[in-house]
Design an enzyme around this catalytic site. Structure first.
Site, PDB file in Angstrom:
ATOM      1  N   PHE A  11      -0.049  11.589   8.074  1.00  0.00           N
ATOM      2  CA  PHE A  11      -0.925  10.094   7.390  1.00  0.00           C
ATOM      3  C   PHE A  11      -1.804  10.113   6.730  1.00  0.00           C
ATOM      4  O   PHE A  11      -2.843  10.050   7.182  1.00  0.00           O
ATOM      5  CB  PHE A  11      -0.571   9.754   9.242  1.00  0.00           C
ATOM      6  CG  PHE A  11      -0.724   8.279   9.973  1.00  0.00           C
ATOM      7  CD1 PHE A  11       0.685   7.758   9.909  1.00  0.00           C
ATOM      8  CD2 PHE A  11      -2.146   8.025   9.509  1.00  0.00           C
ATOM      9  CE1 PHE A  11       0.276   5.808   9.732  1.00  0.00           C
ATOM     10  CE2 PHE A  11      -2.167   6.372   9.960  1.00  0.00           C
ATOM     11  CZ  PHE A  11      -1.363   6.064  10.026  1.00  0.00           C
ATOM     12  N   ASP A  54       0.599  -1.308   0.032  1.00  0.00           N
ATOM     13  CA  ASP A  54       0.399  -0.151  -0.014  1.00  0.00           C
ATOM     14  C   ASP A  54       0.687   1.702  -0.152  1.00  0.00           C
ATOM     15  O   ASP A  54       0.438   2.525  -0.864  1.00  0.00           O
ATOM     16  CB  ASP A  54      -0.762   0.176   1.643  1.00  0.00           C
ATOM     17  CG  ASP A  54      -0.444  -0.220   3.107  1.00  0.00           C
ATOM     18  OD1 ASP A  54       0.976  -0.826   2.819  1.00  0.00           O
ATOM     19  OD2 ASP A  54      -1.162  -0.331   3.604  1.00  0.00           O
ATOM     20  N   ASP A 102       6.766   4.151   3.230  1.00  0.00           N
ATOM     21  CA  ASP A 102       7.247   4.853   3.906  1.00  0.00           C
ATOM     22  C   ASP A 102       9.201   5.305   4.413  1.00  0.00           C
ATOM     23  O   ASP A 102       9.428   6.286   3.247  1.00  0.00           O
ATOM     24  CB  ASP A 102       6.583   5.434   5.282  1.00  0.00           C
ATOM     25  CG  ASP A 102       6.672   6.225   6.373  1.00  0.00           C
ATOM     26  OD1 ASP A 102       7.126   7.064   6.196  1.00  0.00           O
ATOM     27  OD2 ASP A 102       5.936   6.715   7.420  1.00  0.00           O
ATOM     28  N   ARG A 136     -10.098   1.464   5.907  1.00  0.00           N
ATOM     29  CA  ARG A 136      -9.831   0.886   5.615  1.00  0.00           C
ATOM     30  C   ARG A 136     -10.962   1.114   4.365  1.00  0.00           C
ATOM     31  O   ARG A 136     -10.568   0.849   3.203  1.00  0.00           O
ATOM     32  CB  ARG A 136      -9.471  -0.465   5.658  1.00  0.00           C
ATOM     33  CG  ARG A 136      -8.456  -0.444   6.200  1.00  0.00           C
ATOM     34  CD  ARG A 136      -8.169  -1.816   6.465  1.00  0.00           C
ATOM     35  NE  ARG A 136      -7.759  -2.180   7.437  1.00  0.00           N
ATOM     36  CZ  ARG A 136      -5.916  -2.195   7.689  1.00  0.00           C
ATOM     37  NH1 ARG A 136      -4.999  -2.292   6.390  1.00  0.00           N
ATOM     38  NH2 ARG A 136      -5.182  -2.708   9.052  1.00  0.00           N
TER      39      ARG A 136
HETATM   40  P1  5GP Z   1       8.283   1.608   6.128  1.00  0.00           P
HETATM   41  O1  5GP Z   1       8.871   0.299   6.786  1.00  0.00           O
HETATM   42  O2  5GP Z   1       7.823   2.062   4.889  1.00  0.00           O
HETATM   43  O3  5GP Z   1       9.079   2.518   6.716  1.00  0.00           O
HETATM   44  O4  5GP Z   1       6.400   1.420   6.362  1.00  0.00           O
HETATM   45  C1  5GP Z   1       5.224   1.131   6.151  1.00  0.00           C
HETATM   46  C2  5GP Z   1       4.522   0.553   6.384  1.00  0.00           C
HETATM   47  O5  5GP Z   1       4.694   1.573   7.823  1.00  0.00           O
HETATM   48  C3  5GP Z   1       3.171   0.161   5.275  1.00  0.00           C
HETATM   49  O6  5GP Z   1       3.507  -0.837   4.532  1.00  0.00           O
HETATM   50  C4  5GP Z   1       2.550   0.798   6.307  1.00  0.00           C
HETATM   51  O7  5GP Z   1       1.793  -0.199   6.644  1.00  0.00           O
HETATM   52  C5  5GP Z   1       2.084   1.854   7.232  1.00  0.00           C
HETATM   53  N1  5GP Z   1       2.689   3.256   6.667  1.00  0.00           N
HETATM   54  C6  5GP Z   1       3.447   4.412   6.847  1.00  0.00           C
HETATM   55  N2  5GP Z   1       2.630   5.440   6.302  1.00  0.00           N
HETATM   56  C7  5GP Z   1       1.712   5.010   7.035  1.00  0.00           C
HETATM   57  C8  5GP Z   1       0.752   6.072   6.295  1.00  0.00           C
HETATM   58  O8  5GP Z   1       0.470   7.376   5.551  1.00  0.00           O
HETATM   59  N3  5GP Z   1      -0.704   5.874   6.951  1.00  0.00           N
HETATM   60  C9  5GP Z   1      -0.933   4.775   7.095  1.00  0.00           C
HETATM   61  N4  5GP Z   1      -2.522   3.626   7.089  1.00  0.00           N
HETATM   62  N5  5GP Z   1       0.333   3.492   7.191  1.00  0.00           N
HETATM   63  C10 5GP Z   1       1.303   4.010   7.007  1.00  0.00           C
END
Ligand code: 5GP
Length: 170
Positions: free
Chosen positions: A149, A97, A100, A162
């Site tokens: 976020f 999805d 980040d 969701r």
């Molecule tokens: P990363 O490891 O790249 O920092 O984070 C990945 C995961 O963090 C995503 O799969 C998601 O579950 C969560 N995440 C990161 N940013 C957001 C956001 O803005 N909204 C939501 N709902 N989940 C996020």
């Protein structure tokens, strides 16, 4: 239902998902694709994307958890549910999805590559480029998003929102 500001509309998501699918169709024409959706956030995107794909494909899932608070990842990733088949010699497409910091995807790629697939490509609906801590090569990206976020179209806050048809923020 709580009101969110619209960052990406339903119409724009639909258009972009179709465009991503046609690129994937072109790149994997005549090949079998082993799609791995990362639960739970991928479910709506994966559903719409796979409906547009024309090659033979298998759809599988992984579930990972990363320790951290509600809106920030810690980078320590744990596999809760793994794929159900061998990935050896397969063309793998990871469907996520949002990327980040990149920590989750970096971990996933390293783990999946150990299973000796023929190729591994990444498809993410959203990319929060400003938050990058580890660079991952994204093959198919829906939208770059700002440091907010976001919720909706599969993405949650405390396991809610969701089911929104758009990507929104507070
Ligand atoms: P990363 O490891 O790249 O920092 O984070 C990945 C995961 O963090 C995503 O799969 C998601 O579950 C969560 N995440 C990161 N940013 C957001 C956001 O803005 N909204 C939501 N709902 N989940 C996020």
């Amino acid at each position: 239902m709580q009101k969110f500001k619209v960052l990406i509309s339903e119409k724009d998501i639909k258009k972009r998902v179709k465009a991503l699918a046609s690129r994937i169709n072109r790149d994997f024409k005549g090949e079998h694709l082993y799609i791995i959706g990362i639960l739970n956030g991928c479910y709506m995107f994966l559903s719409d994307l796979t409906k547009e794909l024309k090659m033979p494909c298998t759809v599988d899932f992984m579930r990972v958890s990363s320790y951290g608070n509600a809106t920030e990842t810690s980078g320590i990733v744990r596999i809760i549910m793994d794929v159900s088949e061998s990935l050896s010699g397969k063309n793998v497409l990871i469907v996520e999805d949002i990327i980040d910091t990149g920590l989750t995807m970096d971990y996933l790629i390293r783990t999946i590559k150990q299973k000796k697939p023929k190729s591994v490509k990444i498809c993410t609906l959203l990319h929060k480029k400003v938050k990058t801590r580890i660079n991952v090569d994204i093959d198919y990206c829906g939208f770059e998003v700002p440091d907010k976020f976001v919720v909706g179209y599969g993405l949650d806050y405390n396991n809610m929102y969701r089911n929104l048809r758009y990507i929104g923020y507070k």
